[in-house]
Every structure is written in C-alpha cells, then in structure tokens.
Design a protein around this motif. Sequence first.
Motif, PDB file in Angstrom:
ATOM      1  N   SER A  20      35.154  32.276  42.228  1.00  0.00           N
ATOM      2  CA  SER A  20      36.583  32.203  41.973  1.00  0.00           C
ATOM      3  C   SER A  20      37.373  32.295  43.273  1.00  0.00           C
ATOM      4  O   SER A  20      36.919  32.873  44.260  1.00  0.00           O
ATOM      5  CB  SER A  20      37.029  33.304  41.011  1.00  0.00           C
ATOM      6  N   LEU A  21      38.542  31.699  43.236  1.00  0.00           N
ATOM      7  CA  LEU A  21      39.472  31.709  44.358  1.00  0.00           C
ATOM      8  C   LEU A  21      40.810  32.197  43.828  1.00  0.00           C
ATOM      9  O   LEU A  21      41.344  31.626  42.869  1.00  0.00           O
ATOM     10  CB  LEU A  21      39.616  30.310  44.964  1.00  0.00           C
ATOM     11  N   ASN A  22      41.333  33.262  44.408  1.00  0.00           N
ATOM     12  CA  ASN A  22      42.597  33.864  43.963  1.00  0.00           C
ATOM     13  C   ASN A  22      43.588  33.889  45.113  1.00  0.00           C
ATOM     14  O   ASN A  22      43.212  34.192  46.241  1.00  0.00           O
ATOM     15  CB  ASN A  22      42.377  35.309  43.493  1.00  0.00           C
ATOM     16  N   THR A  23      44.837  33.612  44.807  1.00  0.00           N
ATOM     17  CA  THR A  23      45.894  33.743  45.807  1.00  0.00           C
ATOM     18  C   THR A  23      47.195  34.136  45.112  1.00  0.00           C
ATOM     19  O   THR A  23      47.487  33.674  44.016  1.00  0.00           O
ATOM     20  CB  THR A  23      46.072  32.447  46.626  1.00  0.00           C
ATOM     21  N   ASP A  24      47.938  35.028  45.736  1.00  0.00           N
ATOM     22  CA  ASP A  24      49.249  35.475  45.250  1.00  0.00           C
ATOM     23  C   ASP A  24      50.230  35.423  46.414  1.00  0.00           C
ATOM     24  O   ASP A  24      49.864  35.734  47.547  1.00  0.00           O
ATOM     25  CB  ASP A  24      49.198  36.915  44.730  1.00  0.00           C
ATOM     26  N   PHE A  25      51.465  35.037  46.131  1.00  0.00           N
ATOM     27  CA  PHE A  25      52.473  35.072  47.188  1.00  0.00           C
ATOM     28  C   PHE A  25      53.839  35.346  46.581  1.00  0.00           C
ATOM     29  O   PHE A  25      54.100  35.063  45.411  1.00  0.00           O
ATOM     30  CB  PHE A  25      52.475  33.796  48.036  1.00  0.00           C
ATOM     31  N   TRP A  26      54.699  35.941  47.411  1.00  0.00           N
ATOM     32  CA  TRP A  26      56.060  36.260  47.005  1.00  0.00           C
ATOM     33  C   TRP A  26      56.940  35.059  47.268  1.00  0.00           C
ATOM     34  O   TRP A  26      56.843  34.410  48.305  1.00  0.00           O
ATOM     35  CB  TRP A  26      56.585  37.470  47.766  1.00  0.00           C
ATOM     36  N   VAL A  27      57.864  34.782  46.352  1.00  0.00           N
ATOM     37  CA  VAL A  27      58.708  33.598  46.451  1.00  0.00           C
ATOM     38  C   VAL A  27      59.950  33.856  47.301  1.00  0.00           C
ATOM     39  O   VAL A  27      60.370  33.006  48.071  1.00  0.00           O
ATOM     40  CB  VAL A  27      59.112  33.110  45.040  1.00  0.00           C
ATOM     41  N   GLY A  36      51.076  33.394  41.422  1.00  0.00           N
ATOM     42  CA  GLY A  36      49.655  33.488  41.735  1.00  0.00           C
ATOM     43  C   GLY A  36      48.865  32.381  41.068  1.00  0.00           C
ATOM     44  O   GLY A  36      49.247  31.868  40.013  1.00  0.00           O
ATOM     45  N   VAL A  37      47.765  32.020  41.682  1.00  0.00           N
ATOM     46  CA  VAL A  37      46.879  30.978  41.162  1.00  0.00           C
ATOM     47  C   VAL A  37      45.445  31.491  41.227  1.00  0.00           C
ATOM     48  O   VAL A  37      45.048  32.123  42.206  1.00  0.00           O
ATOM     49  CB  VAL A  37      47.006  29.676  41.988  1.00  0.00           C
ATOM     50  N   LYS A  38      44.682  31.221  40.192  1.00  0.00           N
ATOM     51  CA  LYS A  38      43.263  31.579  40.172  1.00  0.00           C
ATOM     52  C   LYS A  38      42.479  30.377  39.660  1.00  0.00           C
ATOM     53  O   LYS A  38      42.770  29.831  38.604  1.00  0.00           O
ATOM     54  CB  LYS A  38      43.009  32.779  39.263  1.00  0.00           C
ATOM     55  N   LEU A  39      41.484  29.959  40.430  1.00  0.00           N
ATOM     56  CA  LEU A  39      40.574  28.892  40.038  1.00  0.00           C
ATOM     57  C   LEU A  39      39.170  29.473  39.961  1.00  0.00           C
ATOM     58  O   LEU A  39      38.755  30.216  40.841  1.00  0.00           O
ATOM     59  CB  LEU A  39      40.600  27.753  41.055  1.00  0.00           C
ATOM     60  N   ALA A  40      38.437  29.140  38.906  1.00  0.00           N
ATOM     61  CA  ALA A  40      37.103  29.696  38.723  1.00  0.00           C
ATOM     62  C   ALA A  40      36.142  28.621  38.230  1.00  0.00           C
ATOM     63  O   ALA A  40      36.525  27.705  37.501  1.00  0.00           O
ATOM     64  CB  ALA A  40      37.138  30.848  37.734  1.00  0.00           C
ATOM     65  N   PHE A  41      34.897  28.741  38.637  1.00  0.00           N
ATOM     66  CA  PHE A  41      33.821  27.868  38.183  1.00  0.00           C
ATOM     67  C   PHE A  41      32.638  28.732  37.779  1.00  0.00           C
ATOM     68  O   PHE A  41      32.261  29.639  38.509  1.00  0.00           O
ATOM     69  CB  PHE A  41      33.393  26.898  39.287  1.00  0.00           C
ATOM     70  N   ILE A  49      28.527  23.761  33.343  1.00  0.00           N
ATOM     71  CA  ILE A  49      29.576  24.098  34.299  1.00  0.00           C
ATOM     72  C   ILE A  49      30.890  24.241  33.537  1.00  0.00           C
ATOM     73  O   ILE A  49      31.315  23.337  32.828  1.00  0.00           O
ATOM     74  CB  ILE A  49      29.695  23.023  35.388  1.00  0.00           C
ATOM     75  N   LEU A  50      31.515  25.404  33.683  1.00  0.00           N
ATOM     76  CA  LEU A  50      32.758  25.707  32.985  1.00  0.00           C
ATOM     77  C   LEU A  50      33.866  25.974  34.001  1.00  0.00           C
ATOM     78  O   LEU A  50      33.899  27.045  34.600  1.00  0.00           O
ATOM     79  CB  LEU A  50      32.571  26.944  32.092  1.00  0.00           C
ATOM     80  N   PRO A  51      34.762  25.016  34.231  1.00  0.00           N
ATOM     81  CA  PRO A  51      35.883  25.270  35.142  1.00  0.00           C
ATOM     82  C   PRO A  51      37.012  25.978  34.400  1.00  0.00           C
ATOM     83  O   PRO A  51      37.155  25.854  33.179  1.00  0.00           O
ATOM     84  CB  PRO A  51      36.301  23.870  35.576  1.00  0.00           C
ATOM     85  N   GLY A  52      37.816  26.735  35.130  1.00  0.00           N
ATOM     86  CA  GLY A  52      38.964  27.417  34.526  1.00  0.00           C
ATOM     87  C   GLY A  52      40.033  27.667  35.557  1.00  0.00           C
ATOM     88  O   GLY A  52      39.777  27.645  36.753  1.00  0.00           O
ATOM     89  N   GLY A  53      41.230  27.890  35.084  1.00  0.00           N
ATOM     90  CA  GLY A  53      42.335  28.155  35.988  1.00  0.00           C
ATOM     91  C   GLY A  53      43.414  28.970  35.312  1.00  0.00           C
ATOM     92  O   GLY A  53      43.548  28.953  34.089  1.00  0.00           O
ATOM     93  N   GLN A  54      44.154  29.715  36.120  1.00  0.00           N
ATOM     94  CA  GLN A  54      45.278  30.512  35.631  1.00  0.00           C
ATOM     95  C   GLN A  54      46.442  30.384  36.603  1.00  0.00           C
ATOM     96  O   GLN A  54      46.239  30.299  37.813  1.00  0.00           O
ATOM     97  CB  GLN A  54      44.891  31.996  35.542  1.00  0.00           C
ATOM     98  N   LEU A  55      47.640  30.396  36.053  1.00  0.00           N
ATOM     99  CA  LEU A  55      48.864  30.420  36.849  1.00  0.00           C
ATOM    100  C   LEU A  55      49.647  31.651  36.413  1.00  0.00           C
ATOM    101  O   LEU A  55      49.861  31.879  35.228  1.00  0.00           O
ATOM    102  CB  LEU A  55      49.698  29.172  36.612  1.00  0.00           C
ATOM    103  N   LYS A  56      50.045  32.469  37.388  1.00  0.00           N
ATOM    104  CA  LYS A  56      50.774  33.703  37.102  1.00  0.00           C
ATOM    105  C   LYS A  56      52.145  33.622  37.756  1.00  0.00           C
ATOM    106  O   LYS A  56      52.258  33.313  38.938  1.00  0.00           O
ATOM    107  CB  LYS A  56      50.012  34.903  37.649  1.00  0.00           C
ATOM    108  N   VAL A  57      53.175  33.902  36.968  1.00  0.00           N
ATOM    109  CA  VAL A  57      54.543  34.018  37.486  1.00  0.00           C
ATOM    110  C   VAL A  57      55.075  35.364  37.001  1.00  0.00           C
ATOM    111  O   VAL A  57      55.062  35.635  35.810  1.00  0.00           O
ATOM    112  CB  VAL A  57      55.461  32.874  36.966  1.00  0.00           C
ATOM    113  N   SER A  58      55.502  36.210  37.940  1.00  0.00           N
ATOM    114  CA  SER A  58      55.973  37.532  37.548  1.00  0.00           C
ATOM    115  C   SER A  58      57.270  37.876  38.285  1.00  0.00           C
ATOM    116  O   SER A  58      57.534  37.386  39.376  1.00  0.00           O
ATOM    117  CB  SER A  58      54.908  38.594  37.816  1.00  0.00           C
TER     118      SER A  58
END
Length: 61
Positions: A20-27, A36-41, A49-58
């Motif tokens: 997985s690759l995770n990144t968060d940043f302040w706007v 934030g964005v998270k990509l996972a395999f 192979i199961l790909p997945g992704g998440q988008l976080k806005v807080s």
Amino acid sequence: MEFSYKARQTNGLHVGYIASLNTDFWVDARQNWQVGVKLAFQNDSRSTILPGGQLKVSHRL
C-alpha cells in the motif's frame, strides 16, 4: 455466469502479499482541510490480484 478456480497444487506453503501507498496533505495554511489518498494491491495465495483505493477529505473543527 459462474467463475471458479481450482488450485493446481494444494500441498505446501502458499504466500500472498499486500502493498500500500498512503499520503496525506493539508490544503490550506491554517491546516483546517486535509486530503489523503491510499492505494493498495493484494495478491493472495491463489494468484488473485485485488486493487483498491481510498480518498479521504477531512475538516478540523
């Protein structure tokens, strides 16, 4: 439509992985909004192979 899988070899050790690759940043400069964005395999022991992704806005209260 039906899908099925039959393993060629059922004896022995079977290994899968998750990456997985995770990144968060302040706007803004006051750090009230965060994105934030998270990509996972995932590769399981049956070579699926199961790909997945998440988008976080807080927002900070």
